[in-house]
Design a protein around this motif. Sequence first.
Motif, PDB file in Angstrom:
ATOM      1  N   UNK A 134       0.825  -1.204   0.000  1.00 41.59           N
ATOM      2  CA  UNK A 134       0.000   0.000   0.000  1.00 41.59           C
ATOM      3  C   UNK A 134       0.862   1.258   0.000  1.00 41.59           C
ATOM      4  N   UNK A 135       1.917   1.205   0.791  1.00 41.01           N
ATOM      5  CA  UNK A 135       2.813   2.361   0.888  1.00 41.01           C
ATOM      6  C   UNK A 135       3.507   2.635  -0.442  1.00 41.01           C
ATOM      7  N   UNK A 136       4.041   1.601  -1.056  1.00 43.22           N
ATOM      8  CA  UNK A 136       4.755   1.822  -2.309  1.00 43.22           C
ATOM      9  C   UNK A 136       3.785   2.165  -3.436  1.00 43.22           C
ATOM     10  N   UNK A 137       2.529   1.743  -3.263  1.00 43.68           N
ATOM     11  CA  UNK A 137       1.502   2.121  -4.224  1.00 43.68           C
ATOM     12  C   UNK A 137       1.196   3.607  -4.203  1.00 43.68           C
ATOM     13  N   UNK A 138       1.512   4.276  -3.103  1.00 38.93           N
ATOM     14  CA  UNK A 138       1.371   5.724  -3.024  1.00 38.93           C
ATOM     15  C   UNK A 138       2.646   6.439  -3.482  1.00 38.93           C
ATOM     16  N   UNK A 139       3.782   5.775  -3.316  1.00 37.43           N
ATOM     17  CA  UNK A 139       5.060   6.398  -3.655  1.00 37.43           C
ATOM     18  C   UNK A 139       5.376   6.328  -5.144  1.00 37.43           C
ATOM     19  N   UNK A 140       5.147   5.178  -5.744  1.00 37.27           N
ATOM     20  CA  UNK A 140       5.516   4.995  -7.148  1.00 37.27           C
ATOM     21  C   UNK A 140       4.877   6.039  -8.066  1.00 37.27           C
ATOM     22  N   UNK A 141       3.597   6.401  -7.867  1.00 39.88           N
ATOM     23  CA  UNK A 141       3.027   7.442  -8.727  1.00 39.88           C
ATOM     24  C   UNK A 141       3.711   8.800  -8.602  1.00 39.88           C
ATOM     25  N   UNK A 142       4.322   9.076  -7.452  1.00 39.23           N
ATOM     26  CA  UNK A 142       5.065  10.324  -7.308  1.00 39.23           C
ATOM     27  C   UNK A 142       6.247  10.349  -8.268  1.00 39.23           C
TER      28      UNK A 142
END
Length: 212
Positions: A134-142
Amino acid sequence: MITVWGRATSSNVQIVMWALAELGLACKRIDAGGSFGGTDTPAYIRMNPNRLVPTVQDGDLTLWESAAIVRYLGARYGDERFWPRDPVKRAAIDKWAEWSKTSFAPALLPGIFFHTVVLPQDKRDPKVLETAVQRIGMLAPMLDARLAESPYLGGEQLAFGDVIVGTLLYRYFTLPFDRVETPNLRAYYDRLADRPAYREHAMVSYESLRAK
């Protein structure tokens, strides 16, 4: 001749080895860390009191911490493309390099990599894995949004920050988890994978690290 202590399967060692290759610098790598050991010897501790890899020796200078090593190599040996002399241009790249170390890597490596590869099945925690995904799912789009602006973090050419950020992407795109849609990040990874130095030093199999 620059000497690097560290195993080829270490993502932090890969950062350093890829940077050296991109800069065309001759080096020798000595296996250390992990199953190779050697980091608890008095000689190694004198070089690196953290007892981790990588450690680099360049003449009389001994360095540890992969990102610090890449910055040193860029400042000493890099051209304007790899290491912009303008601190404003350099900072715009460096913030992403730092972000990858403080945000992206902690979610990817201890969160996902360890709980899908390194830890034995009975020691994996599904909740930790779920939280990391979930965390990396928020980071990757950045990162995806940033890479919509230019092919590389510094613009049209690969720079020091791409090495620090890009090394992690081999594991990101090959680990078995549900990734969010990031077309710009995927295209960036494909560009990196076309580089011989990336294929040699970052696209290193991690099968030897898999729990038996």
